[in-house]
Scaffold this motif. Sequence first.
Motif, short mmCIF file in Angstrom:
data_model
loop_
_atom_site.label_atom_id
_atom_site.label_comp_id
_atom_site.label_asym_id
_atom_site.label_seq_id
_atom_site.Cartn_x
_atom_site.Cartn_y
_atom_site.Cartn_z
N LEU A 59 0.83 -1.21 0.00
CA LEU A 59 0.00 0.00 0.00
C LEU A 59 0.86 1.25 0.00
O LEU A 59 0.57 2.22 -0.70
CB LEU A 59 -0.93 -0.01 1.21
CG LEU A 59 -1.84 1.22 1.36
CD1 LEU A 59 -2.76 1.36 0.15
CD2 LEU A 59 -2.68 1.12 2.64
N ALA A 60 1.95 1.23 0.79
CA ALA A 60 2.86 2.38 0.82
C ALA A 60 3.45 2.64 -0.56
O ALA A 60 3.57 3.79 -1.00
CB ALA A 60 3.98 2.14 1.84
N GLY A 61 3.82 1.56 -1.28
CA GLY A 61 4.35 1.72 -2.63
C GLY A 61 3.34 2.32 -3.59
O GLY A 61 3.67 3.20 -4.40
N ILE A 62 2.07 1.89 -3.48
CA ILE A 62 1.02 2.42 -4.35
C ILE A 62 0.78 3.90 -4.05
O ILE A 62 0.67 4.73 -4.95
CB ILE A 62 -0.28 1.62 -4.15
CG1 ILE A 62 -0.10 0.19 -4.66
CG2 ILE A 62 -1.45 2.29 -4.88
CD1 ILE A 62 -1.25 -0.73 -4.33
N VAL A 63 0.73 4.24 -2.75
CA VAL A 63 0.50 5.63 -2.35
C VAL A 63 1.63 6.53 -2.86
O VAL A 63 1.39 7.62 -3.40
CB VAL A 63 0.37 5.73 -0.81
CG1 VAL A 63 0.40 7.17 -0.35
CG2 VAL A 63 -0.91 5.07 -0.34
N LEU A 64 2.87 6.08 -2.71
CA LEU A 64 4.01 6.88 -3.17
C LEU A 64 4.02 7.02 -4.68
O LEU A 64 4.36 8.08 -5.22
CB LEU A 64 5.32 6.26 -2.69
CG LEU A 64 5.62 6.40 -1.19
CD1 LEU A 64 6.85 5.60 -0.81
CD2 LEU A 64 5.80 7.87 -0.82
N ALA A 65 3.63 5.95 -5.40
CA ALA A 65 3.58 6.02 -6.87
C ALA A 65 2.56 7.05 -7.34
O ALA A 65 2.82 7.83 -8.26
CB ALA A 65 3.23 4.64 -7.43
N VAL A 66 1.38 7.09 -6.67
CA VAL A 66 0.37 8.07 -7.03
C VAL A 66 0.86 9.48 -6.72
O VAL A 66 0.65 10.42 -7.49
CB VAL A 66 -0.95 7.78 -6.28
CG1 VAL A 66 -1.97 8.89 -6.52
CG2 VAL A 66 -1.53 6.44 -6.72
N ALA A 67 1.55 9.65 -5.57
CA ALA A 67 2.08 10.97 -5.20
C ALA A 67 3.09 11.46 -6.24
O ALA A 67 3.08 12.63 -6.63
CB ALA A 67 2.72 10.91 -3.82
N VAL A 68 3.98 10.56 -6.69
CA VAL A 68 4.98 10.93 -7.70
C VAL A 68 4.30 11.30 -9.01
O VAL A 68 4.66 12.30 -9.66
CB VAL A 68 5.97 9.77 -7.92
CG1 VAL A 68 6.87 10.05 -9.13
CG2 VAL A 68 6.83 9.58 -6.68
N ARG A 69 3.28 10.53 -9.40
CA ARG A 69 2.55 10.83 -10.65
C ARG A 69 1.85 12.17 -10.56
O ARG A 69 1.84 12.95 -11.53
CB ARG A 69 1.55 9.71 -10.93
CG ARG A 69 0.64 9.97 -12.12
CD ARG A 69 1.41 10.11 -13.42
NE ARG A 69 0.56 10.35 -14.54
CZ ARG A 69 0.05 11.56 -14.88
NH1 ARG A 69 0.37 12.63 -14.16
NH2 ARG A 69 -0.74 11.68 -15.93
N MET A 70 1.26 12.48 -9.41
CA MET A 70 0.62 13.79 -9.23
C MET A 70 1.65 14.91 -9.30
O MET A 70 1.39 15.98 -9.88
CB MET A 70 -0.12 13.83 -7.89
CG MET A 70 -1.33 12.90 -7.79
SD MET A 70 -2.73 13.41 -8.81
CE MET A 70 -3.32 14.83 -7.90
N ALA A 71 2.81 14.70 -8.69
CA ALA A 71 3.86 15.72 -8.70
C ALA A 71 4.35 15.98 -10.13
O ALA A 71 4.58 17.12 -10.52
CB ALA A 71 5.02 15.29 -7.80
N LEU A 72 4.53 14.90 -10.90
CA LEU A 72 4.94 15.07 -12.29
C LEU A 72 3.88 15.82 -13.09
O LEU A 72 4.21 16.65 -13.95
CB LEU A 72 5.20 13.69 -12.92
CG LEU A 72 6.42 12.92 -12.39
CD1 LEU A 72 6.49 11.54 -13.02
CD2 LEU A 72 7.71 13.69 -12.65
N GLY A 73 2.61 15.52 -12.82
CA GLY A 73 1.53 16.22 -13.51
C GLY A 73 1.52 17.71 -13.22
O GLY A 73 1.13 18.51 -14.08
N LEU A 74 1.95 18.08 -12.02
CA LEU A 74 2.01 19.50 -11.66
C LEU A 74 3.19 20.20 -12.33
O LEU A 74 3.13 21.40 -12.61
CB LEU A 74 2.13 19.66 -10.14
CG LEU A 74 0.88 19.33 -9.31
CD1 LEU A 74 1.23 19.32 -7.84
CD2 LEU A 74 -0.22 20.34 -9.58
N GLY A 75 4.27 19.45 -12.58
CA GLY A 75 5.48 20.07 -13.10
C GLY A 75 5.64 20.01 -14.60
O GLY A 75 6.26 20.89 -15.19
N TRP A 76 5.08 19.00 -15.24
CA TRP A 76 5.22 18.86 -16.69
C TRP A 76 4.35 19.86 -17.44
O TRP A 76 3.25 20.19 -17.02
CB TRP A 76 4.83 17.46 -17.12
CG TRP A 76 5.99 16.51 -17.15
CD1 TRP A 76 7.32 16.81 -17.13
CD2 TRP A 76 5.90 15.08 -17.19
NE1 TRP A 76 8.07 15.67 -17.15
CE2 TRP A 76 7.24 14.59 -17.19
CE3 TRP A 76 4.84 14.18 -17.23
CZ2 TRP A 76 7.52 13.23 -17.22
CZ3 TRP A 76 5.13 12.82 -17.27
CH2 TRP A 76 6.46 12.36 -17.27
#
Length: 304
Positions: free
Chosen positions: A276-293
């Motif tokens: 679950l921690a891995g899934i949560v972190l993956a979603v957080a990274v994807r959201m961060a990339l979406g904000l920066g790209w």
Amino acid sequence: MDLYLPIAGLSVNIIVIIGLGGLVGILSGMFGVGGGFLTTPLLIFYGIPPAVAVASSATQITGASVSAVLAHHRRQGVDFQMGWVLVAGGALGSITGGYAFRALQDSGQIDTVVGILYVLLLGSIGILMAREAAQSIAVLWGKAAAPPRQRRHNPLVAALPMRWRFYRSGLYISPIAPLLLGFGTGLLTVLLGVGGGFVLVPALIYLLGMSTRVVVGTSSFQILFVTAATTLVHATTTKAVDIVLAVLLLIGSVVGAQLGTRFAMKVRPEWLRLALAGIVLAVAVRMALGLGWRPDEIYTIQPL
């Protein structure tokens, strides 16, 4: 097989949305969380406007919470006294969050704020969960000593005045602590469309020292009422609830939860928490990339 969503203002593939709800339902059944913290980002990734994704996710969680509360009540796993205190705080948080959501919506900053809050919240929760799960696995393999037993109550909670006795939870604490926890959960539910269980359950256990026998059922009881209030707030203020989208998600999540529950019974909880921690972190990274790209289309035109 496409279906038009009247509030979102676009057509979606029915199978994809039901499948998305099923995926979140499987994760909910496996990890014991409401799944809203995954539903909203996944809907945003699919192209649903963030405001509609947040409001519709809360509506879906309301429906899914009903069966959870009934199941836990049959096993006497709900502390209704504690639950009502959490609900009172959650209702206040929902109302406050509704006004904040509408103000951000009017200013045109809701998409950015939702994204930033998700990155901060999911990132911090994911790191803490991964660290705790890794420590548990190290103890399980005999590579580390078990951590010392902590105090049942957090010192700040123990210092609060006007103590009440919560018999089913086995607690003698001030109602101010669960009231504040409920307020924070209600605020998160409105702003992010999450049920708040993935924040509330650890807080009830580690901050209040609540009995694990009733913590999940009591959390589900609070989530039921808070998400219902949140749905009402969104329906009357932001007008962002897409009931068609919520129903499709609910159909998938009900089936997926049953599959996830069966799978969870075959896997050790330490590995489930790490996953679950891995899934949560993956979603957080994807959201961060979406904000920066830089998006493909810098400007969009929406009807008033």
